[in-house]
Write an enzyme that holds these catalytic residues in place. Structure first.
Site, PDB file in Angstrom:
ATOM      1  N   PRO A 183       0.790  -1.224   0.000  1.00 30.48           N
ATOM      2  CA  PRO A 183       0.000   0.000   0.000  1.00 30.48           C
ATOM      3  C   PRO A 183       0.824   1.277   0.000  1.00 30.48           C
ATOM      4  O   PRO A 183       1.850   1.375   0.675  1.00 30.48           O
ATOM      5  CB  PRO A 183      -0.823  -0.100   1.294  1.00 30.48           C
ATOM      6  CG  PRO A 183      -0.116  -1.102   2.133  1.00 30.48           C
ATOM      7  CD  PRO A 183       0.524  -2.054   1.173  1.00 30.48           C
ATOM      8  N   ASN A 184       0.328   2.217  -0.785  1.00 27.07           N
ATOM      9  CA  ASN A 184       0.869   3.583  -0.898  1.00 27.07           C
ATOM     10  C   ASN A 184       2.190   3.663  -1.661  1.00 27.07           C
ATOM     11  O   ASN A 184       2.693   4.753  -1.921  1.00 27.07           O
ATOM     12  CB  ASN A 184       1.017   4.241   0.488  1.00 27.07           C
ATOM     13  CG  ASN A 184      -0.304   4.279   1.224  1.00 27.07           C
ATOM     14  OD1 ASN A 184      -1.282   4.779   0.682  1.00 27.07           O
ATOM     15  ND2 ASN A 184      -0.369   3.725   2.424  1.00 27.07           N
TER      16      ASN A 184
ATOM     17  N   ARG B 146       4.990  10.848  -2.683  1.00 29.32           N
ATOM     18  CA  ARG B 146       4.631  10.636  -1.285  1.00 29.32           C
ATOM     19  C   ARG B 146       5.816  10.948  -0.364  1.00 29.32           C
ATOM     20  O   ARG B 146       6.875  10.326  -0.522  1.00 29.32           O
ATOM     21  CB  ARG B 146       4.271   9.149  -1.154  1.00 29.32           C
ATOM     22  CG  ARG B 146       4.123   8.658   0.230  1.00 29.32           C
ATOM     23  CD  ARG B 146       4.110   7.131   0.269  1.00 29.32           C
ATOM     24  NE  ARG B 146       3.823   6.702   1.625  1.00 29.32           N
ATOM     25  CZ  ARG B 146       4.100   5.507   2.092  1.00 29.32           C
ATOM     26  NH1 ARG B 146       4.658   4.598   1.307  1.00 29.32           N
ATOM     27  NH2 ARG B 146       3.820   5.200   3.329  1.00 29.32           N
TER      28      ARG B 146
ATOM     29  N   TYR C 287      10.910   9.089   1.307  1.00 28.78           N
ATOM     30  CA  TYR C 287      10.934   8.019   0.301  1.00 28.78           C
ATOM     31  C   TYR C 287      11.600   8.411  -1.022  1.00 28.78           C
ATOM     32  O   TYR C 287      11.685   7.586  -1.929  1.00 28.78           O
ATOM     33  CB  TYR C 287       9.499   7.527   0.043  1.00 28.78           C
ATOM     34  CG  TYR C 287       8.845   6.962   1.296  1.00 28.78           C
ATOM     35  CD1 TYR C 287       9.336   5.802   1.886  1.00 28.78           C
ATOM     36  CD2 TYR C 287       7.770   7.608   1.899  1.00 28.78           C
ATOM     37  CE1 TYR C 287       8.758   5.284   3.046  1.00 28.78           C
ATOM     38  CE2 TYR C 287       7.185   7.099   3.061  1.00 28.78           C
ATOM     39  CZ  TYR C 287       7.691   5.939   3.626  1.00 28.78           C
ATOM     40  OH  TYR C 287       7.110   5.431   4.767  1.00 28.78           O
TER      41      TYR C 287
ATOM     42  N   ASN D 193       8.060  -5.377  -0.324  1.00 26.33           N
ATOM     43  CA  ASN D 193       7.882  -4.208   0.525  1.00 26.33           C
ATOM     44  C   ASN D 193       6.388  -4.137   0.807  1.00 26.33           C
ATOM     45  O   ASN D 193       5.613  -3.673  -0.033  1.00 26.33           O
ATOM     46  CB  ASN D 193       8.377  -2.932  -0.149  1.00 26.33           C
ATOM     47  CG  ASN D 193       8.316  -1.737   0.800  1.00 26.33           C
ATOM     48  OD1 ASN D 193       7.701  -1.816   1.868  1.00 26.33           O
ATOM     49  ND2 ASN D 193       8.939  -0.634   0.419  1.00 26.33           N
TER      50      ASN D 193
ATOM     51  N   ALA E 254       2.864  -0.537   5.198  1.00 34.02           N
ATOM     52  CA  ALA E 254       2.367  -0.582   6.574  1.00 34.02           C
ATOM     53  C   ALA E 254       1.815  -1.959   6.967  1.00 34.02           C
ATOM     54  O   ALA E 254       1.721  -2.265   8.166  1.00 34.02           O
ATOM     55  CB  ALA E 254       1.307   0.493   6.776  1.00 34.02           C
TER      56      ALA E 254
ATOM     57  N   HIS F 259       3.612  -4.106   9.541  1.00 30.94           N
ATOM     58  CA  HIS F 259       3.463  -3.927  10.986  1.00 30.94           C
ATOM     59  C   HIS F 259       2.130  -4.433  11.515  1.00 30.94           C
ATOM     60  O   HIS F 259       1.862  -4.341  12.707  1.00 30.94           O
ATOM     61  CB  HIS F 259       3.621  -2.434  11.328  1.00 30.94           C
ATOM     62  CG  HIS F 259       4.726  -1.756  10.575  1.00 30.94           C
ATOM     63  ND1 HIS F 259       6.049  -2.134  10.718  1.00 30.94           N
ATOM     64  CD2 HIS F 259       4.716  -0.764   9.644  1.00 30.94           C
ATOM     65  CE1 HIS F 259       6.797  -1.380   9.914  1.00 30.94           C
ATOM     66  NE2 HIS F 259       6.011  -0.550   9.254  1.00 30.94           N
TER      67      HIS F 259
ATOM     68  N   ASP G  75       1.427 -15.437   7.323  1.00 29.88           N
ATOM     69  CA  ASP G  75       1.005 -16.824   7.075  1.00 29.88           C
ATOM     70  C   ASP G  75       1.216 -17.210   5.614  1.00 29.88           C
ATOM     71  O   ASP G  75       1.612 -18.335   5.313  1.00 29.88           O
ATOM     72  CB  ASP G  75      -0.476 -17.012   7.449  1.00 29.88           C
ATOM     73  CG  ASP G  75      -0.683 -17.173   8.949  1.00 29.88           C
ATOM     74  OD1 ASP G  75       0.318 -17.307   9.688  1.00 29.88           O
ATOM     75  OD2 ASP G  75      -1.851 -17.154   9.386  1.00 29.88           O
TER      76      ASP G  75
ATOM     77  N   GLU H 233      12.324  -9.252   2.866  1.00 35.66           N
ATOM     78  CA  GLU H 233      11.567  -8.062   3.274  1.00 35.66           C
ATOM     79  C   GLU H 233      12.423  -6.823   3.027  1.00 35.66           C
ATOM     80  O   GLU H 233      13.583  -6.800   3.443  1.00 35.66           O
ATOM     81  CB  GLU H 233      11.234  -8.181   4.771  1.00 35.66           C
ATOM     82  CG  GLU H 233      10.548  -6.955   5.351  1.00 35.66           C
ATOM     83  CD  GLU H 233      10.311  -7.068   6.864  1.00 35.66           C
ATOM     84  OE1 GLU H 233      10.316  -8.198   7.420  1.00 35.66           O
ATOM     85  OE2 GLU H 233      10.130  -6.012   7.495  1.00 35.66           O
TER      86      GLU H 233
ATOM     87  N   HIS I 113      12.542  -2.356   2.985  1.00 37.97           N
ATOM     88  CA  HIS I 113      11.959  -1.047   3.250  1.00 37.97           C
ATOM     89  C   HIS I 113      12.899   0.009   2.714  1.00 37.97           C
ATOM     90  O   HIS I 113      14.123  -0.125   2.828  1.00 37.97           O
ATOM     91  CB  HIS I 113      11.742  -0.831   4.750  1.00 37.97           C
ATOM     92  CG  HIS I 113      10.853  -1.866   5.340  1.00 37.97           C
ATOM     93  ND1 HIS I 113       9.491  -1.867   5.144  1.00 37.97           N
ATOM     94  CD2 HIS I 113      11.138  -2.971   6.063  1.00 37.97           C
ATOM     95  CE1 HIS I 113       8.981  -2.929   5.737  1.00 37.97           C
ATOM     96  NE2 HIS I 113       9.952  -3.631   6.295  1.00 37.97           N
ATOM     97  N   ILE I 114      12.297   1.030   2.141  1.00 39.04           N
ATOM     98  CA  ILE I 114      13.080   2.133   1.590  1.00 39.04           C
ATOM     99  C   ILE I 114      13.717   2.930   2.733  1.00 39.04           C
ATOM    100  O   ILE I 114      14.899   3.262   2.705  1.00 39.04           O
ATOM    101  CB  ILE I 114      12.152   3.033   0.738  1.00 39.04           C
ATOM    102  CG1 ILE I 114      11.620   2.221  -0.453  1.00 39.04           C
ATOM    103  CG2 ILE I 114      12.857   4.302   0.296  1.00 39.04           C
ATOM    104  CD1 ILE I 114      10.404   2.827  -1.131  1.00 39.04           C
ATOM    105  N   SER I 115      12.898   3.221   3.736  1.00 38.90           N
ATOM    106  CA  SER I 115      13.388   3.994   4.887  1.00 38.90           C
ATOM    107  C   SER I 115      13.961   3.055   5.941  1.00 38.90           C
ATOM    108  O   SER I 115      13.680   1.848   5.926  1.00 38.90           O
ATOM    109  CB  SER I 115      12.228   4.803   5.484  1.00 38.90           C
ATOM    110  OG  SER I 115      11.232   3.934   5.997  1.00 38.90           O
TER     111      SER I 115
ATOM    112  N   ARG J 134      12.571   5.420  12.939  1.00 37.06           N
ATOM    113  CA  ARG J 134      11.340   6.200  12.835  1.00 37.06           C
ATOM    114  C   ARG J 134      10.431   5.932  14.046  1.00 37.06           C
ATOM    115  O   ARG J 134      10.935   5.656  15.125  1.00 37.06           O
ATOM    116  CB  ARG J 134      10.663   5.871  11.495  1.00 37.06           C
ATOM    117  CG  ARG J 134      11.559   6.218  10.304  1.00 37.06           C
ATOM    118  CD  ARG J 134      10.907   5.867   8.987  1.00 37.06           C
ATOM    119  NE  ARG J 134       9.686   6.644   8.785  1.00 37.06           N
ATOM    120  CZ  ARG J 134       8.783   6.374   7.836  1.00 37.06           C
ATOM    121  NH1 ARG J 134       8.970   5.355   7.016  1.00 37.06           N
ATOM    122  NH2 ARG J 134       7.706   7.114   7.719  1.00 37.06           N
TER     123      ARG J 134
ATOM    124  N   ARG K 214       6.866   1.235  13.874  1.00 37.95           N
ATOM    125  CA  ARG K 214       7.478   0.670  12.659  1.00 37.95           C
ATOM    126  C   ARG K 214       8.594  -0.325  12.982  1.00 37.95           C
ATOM    127  O   ARG K 214       9.162  -0.953  12.111  1.00 37.95           O
ATOM    128  CB  ARG K 214       8.042   1.787  11.769  1.00 37.95           C
ATOM    129  CG  ARG K 214       6.977   2.678  11.206  1.00 37.95           C
ATOM    130  CD  ARG K 214       7.522   3.638  10.159  1.00 37.95           C
ATOM    131  NE  ARG K 214       6.653   4.807  10.067  1.00 37.95           N
ATOM    132  CZ  ARG K 214       5.542   4.864   9.329  1.00 37.95           C
ATOM    133  NH1 ARG K 214       5.178   3.837   8.590  1.00 37.95           N
ATOM    134  NH2 ARG K 214       4.797   5.955   9.317  1.00 37.95           N
TER     135      ARG K 214
END
Ligand code: DQA
Length: 143
Positions: free
Chosen positions: A10-11, A18, A23, A73, A76, A79, A86, A97, A99-101, A106, A110
């Site tokens: 998402p996003n 954004r 990001y 990625n 959200a 989390h 599953d 997994e 993540h950009i940040s 943060r 997160r």
């Protein structure tokens, strides 16, 4: 040639627009073109993005017994989603997994990931290069 799926949650369709201070200013599509060119004949990189948890799970099921690696990625959902955890547990393809940040630098919420324990590894904090590093991990590392 290894088959690799990049799966964005998402996003992440809003990358470039954004919160650019977190990001970055680059959209995912131009970055993806660059990645495909960089890895050339080593990797066939498929891309899918969805804002819907179920669609991400469907894609994991679809690819998770055939592809050589999945770079995820989950935004959200990382989390919050036991269902995604599953799904990762249910498939055979290794999932990295990303993540950009740097999620550890943060907000407190997160720092917890439902996905990390069921992923092969985690890469975060390198901007869009987190995806490149994950593909290198899938292609180049020896067990
Ligand atoms: C993110 C980090 C998540 O905490 C956040 O919800 C995102 C993006 C990252 O790539 O840094 O949507 O996964």
């Amino acid at each position: 040639m290894k088959r690799i799926l990049i799966l964005n949650g998402p996003n992440l369709n809003l990358l470039g627009q954004r919160e650019p201070e977190i990001y970055g200013k680059t959209g995912f599509e131009p970055y993806l073109q660059q990645l495909r060119a960089d890895f050339g004949s080593k990797a066939d990189i498929e891309y899918f993005q969805s804002n819907h948890e179920g669609a991400l799970i469907d894609k994991l099921h679809e690819t998770g017994f055939e592809y050589d690696g999945i770079v995820l990625n989950a935004g959200a959902y990382t989390h919050t989603s036991i269902a995604l955890a599953d799904a990762i547990k249910a498939i055979r393809t290794p999932v990295i997994e990303v993540h950009i940040s740097n999620v550890h630098a943060r907000e407190e919420f997160r720092r917890h990931s439902y996905l990390s324990p069921v992923c092969k590894g985690v890469i975060c904090g390198f901007g869009l290069a987190s995806y490149q590093l994950a593909i290198i991990a899938l292609l180049e590392t020896r067990e």
